[in-house]
Scaffold this active site. Structure first.
Site, PDB file in Angstrom:
ATOM      1  N   GLU A 138      44.860  29.937  44.175  1.00 42.97           N
ATOM      2  CA  GLU A 138      44.297  30.922  45.094  1.00 42.97           C
ATOM      3  C   GLU A 138      42.791  30.707  45.148  1.00 42.97           C
ATOM      4  O   GLU A 138      42.305  29.650  44.744  1.00 42.97           O
ATOM      5  CB  GLU A 138      44.650  32.345  44.651  1.00 42.97           C
ATOM      6  CG  GLU A 138      44.233  32.674  43.234  1.00 42.97           C
ATOM      7  CD  GLU A 138      44.689  34.057  42.789  1.00 42.97           C
ATOM      8  OE1 GLU A 138      45.201  34.822  43.630  1.00 42.97           O
ATOM      9  OE2 GLU A 138      44.512  34.377  41.595  1.00 42.97           O
ATOM     10  N   LYS A 188      45.761  42.733  38.222  1.00 44.34           N
ATOM     11  CA  LYS A 188      44.434  42.969  38.812  1.00 44.34           C
ATOM     12  C   LYS A 188      43.533  43.621  37.765  1.00 44.34           C
ATOM     13  O   LYS A 188      43.106  44.767  37.888  1.00 44.34           O
ATOM     14  CB  LYS A 188      44.567  43.832  40.068  1.00 44.34           C
ATOM     15  CG  LYS A 188      43.473  43.578  41.097  1.00 44.34           C
ATOM     16  CD  LYS A 188      43.830  44.198  42.424  1.00 44.34           C
ATOM     17  CE  LYS A 188      42.724  44.095  43.452  1.00 44.34           C
ATOM     18  NZ  LYS A 188      42.474  42.731  43.911  1.00 44.34           N
ATOM     19  N   LEU A 216      47.387  36.449  42.040  1.00 44.92           N
ATOM     20  CA  LEU A 216      47.606  37.858  42.313  1.00 44.92           C
ATOM     21  C   LEU A 216      48.485  37.988  43.548  1.00 44.92           C
ATOM     22  O   LEU A 216      48.267  37.288  44.538  1.00 44.92           O
ATOM     23  CB  LEU A 216      46.273  38.568  42.559  1.00 44.92           C
ATOM     24  CG  LEU A 216      46.375  40.073  42.776  1.00 44.92           C
ATOM     25  CD1 LEU A 216      46.786  40.794  41.500  1.00 44.92           C
ATOM     26  CD2 LEU A 216      45.057  40.627  43.305  1.00 44.92           C
ATOM     27  N   TYR A 263      42.277  47.557  38.539  1.00 46.26           N
ATOM     28  CA  TYR A 263      41.656  48.137  39.723  1.00 46.26           C
ATOM     29  C   TYR A 263      42.423  47.778  40.978  1.00 46.26           C
ATOM     30  O   TYR A 263      43.301  46.915  40.973  1.00 46.26           O
ATOM     31  CB  TYR A 263      40.209  47.656  39.854  1.00 46.26           C
ATOM     32  CG  TYR A 263      40.054  46.243  40.391  1.00 46.26           C
ATOM     33  CD1 TYR A 263      39.709  46.024  41.723  1.00 46.26           C
ATOM     34  CD2 TYR A 263      40.255  45.140  39.580  1.00 46.26           C
ATOM     35  CE1 TYR A 263      39.567  44.735  42.228  1.00 46.26           C
ATOM     36  CE2 TYR A 263      40.117  43.860  40.065  1.00 46.26           C
ATOM     37  CZ  TYR A 263      39.767  43.657  41.391  1.00 46.26           C
ATOM     38  OH  TYR A 263      39.642  42.377  41.885  1.00 46.26           O
TER      39      TYR A 263
END
Length: 284
Positions: free
Chosen positions: A176, A144, A200, A33
């Site tokens: 992250e 993702k 990511l 996505y």
């Protein structure tokens, strides 16, 4: 429209559009996505989001049913149908619909989904609180994927603590957040985790780095520790909907606040880019 849902060519509200039972997203989270904000009918940084979308799909051998220019045109067309000034624009592709089986056919056509709803951007100036958790996610952090159960768990952990995000670490090395990137300012330098398999490649993070270059701020893409985070002059959370969010507390401990002018310059720069791209003046 008050909101819009799109599935495999069908358009309606989120209550009207139905998804086949056998779509592989239901059984396996088998898809990827992207999401961005839209303003004045313009999806922000849509070309970069599309590049990452197609890259994620290739990594998982998923066929997207539209070419990149066609999908961009579709997103702009759908965005124009929804009421409001600023919007959350989300799209995903699943491997397709077939009887449940871990093995999939090589000729499967992907199923494209789009969700668009009005969403205010709000202010990015107020510092937020974070919590910390060990990063126990799988080793595809750079894709993702729809497999977001770890992000759900960590986000809920933050919510129950009254925090905006959860900082993840591996043996004390910050990776992250649950659904954001995190960087730090220290002695006039921006430090950010390199784009490897553990994080990511955040588009907002990339544009924060580009803003640093334009402002003459040095950038070092190198992993930093929790100790570095607590001792930073400023800590910054970046995402597609929160471009440059300052951190005020982590686990109840005050952090940052030692380079307010530099932070403000960065915020002004990323806000200016959003305004230039979309023509919107909603951000302060």
């Amino acid at each position: 429209m008050e909101n819009l849902a799109y599935y495999d060519g069908r358009i309606g509200t989120v209550d009207e559009v139905q998804v086949p039972f056998n779509d592989r997203s239901h059984f396996f989270g088998d898809g990827v996505y992207e999401a961005t904000m839209g303003a004045n009918g313009v999806p922000f940084l849509v070309d970069e989001h599309l590049d990452r979308f197609y890259s994620s799909a290739r990594a998982l051998d998923i066929h997207i049913p539209l070419e990149k220019p066609q999908l961009k045109e579709l997103l702009i067309e759908l965005l124009a149908k929804v009421d409001g000034d600023t919007h959350f624009v989300y799209w995903q592709v699943t491997r397709g619909a077939a009887m449940r089986d871990h093995v999939y056919g090589d000729d499967m056509d992907g199923k494209l989904w789009v969700l668009i709803r009005p969403q205010a951007l709000g202010s990015f100036r107020k510092p937020v609180s974070l919590v910390v958790a060990e990063d126990k996610r799988f080793e595809y952090g750079n894709i993702k994927t729809l497999n977001l159960l770890p992000a759900v768990i960590y986000s809920q952990l933050a919510h129950r603590a009254g925090a905006a995000e959860c900082v993840l670490h591996r043996d004390g090395v910050v990776t992250e957040c649950a659904h954001s990137n995190i960087s730090i300012l220290r002695d006039g330098v921006l430090y950010s985790h390199p784009n490897d398999e553990h994080i990511l490649r955040g588009i907002a993070k990339t544009h924060l780095i580009q803003a640093c270059y334009r402002l003459g701020i040095s950038v070092i893409e190198r992993a930093f520790t929790l100790d570095d985070l607590y001792d930073a002059d400023e800590a910054i959370v970046t995402s597609s909907s929160k471009f440059c969010l300052p951190v005020g507390q982590i686990e109840g401990v005050a952090v940052g606040g030692r380079a307010p002018e530099l932070l403000s310059d960065l915020q002004d720069e990323v806000i200016a880019e959003f305004r230039a791209h979309t023509g919107s003046t909603v951000l302060d």
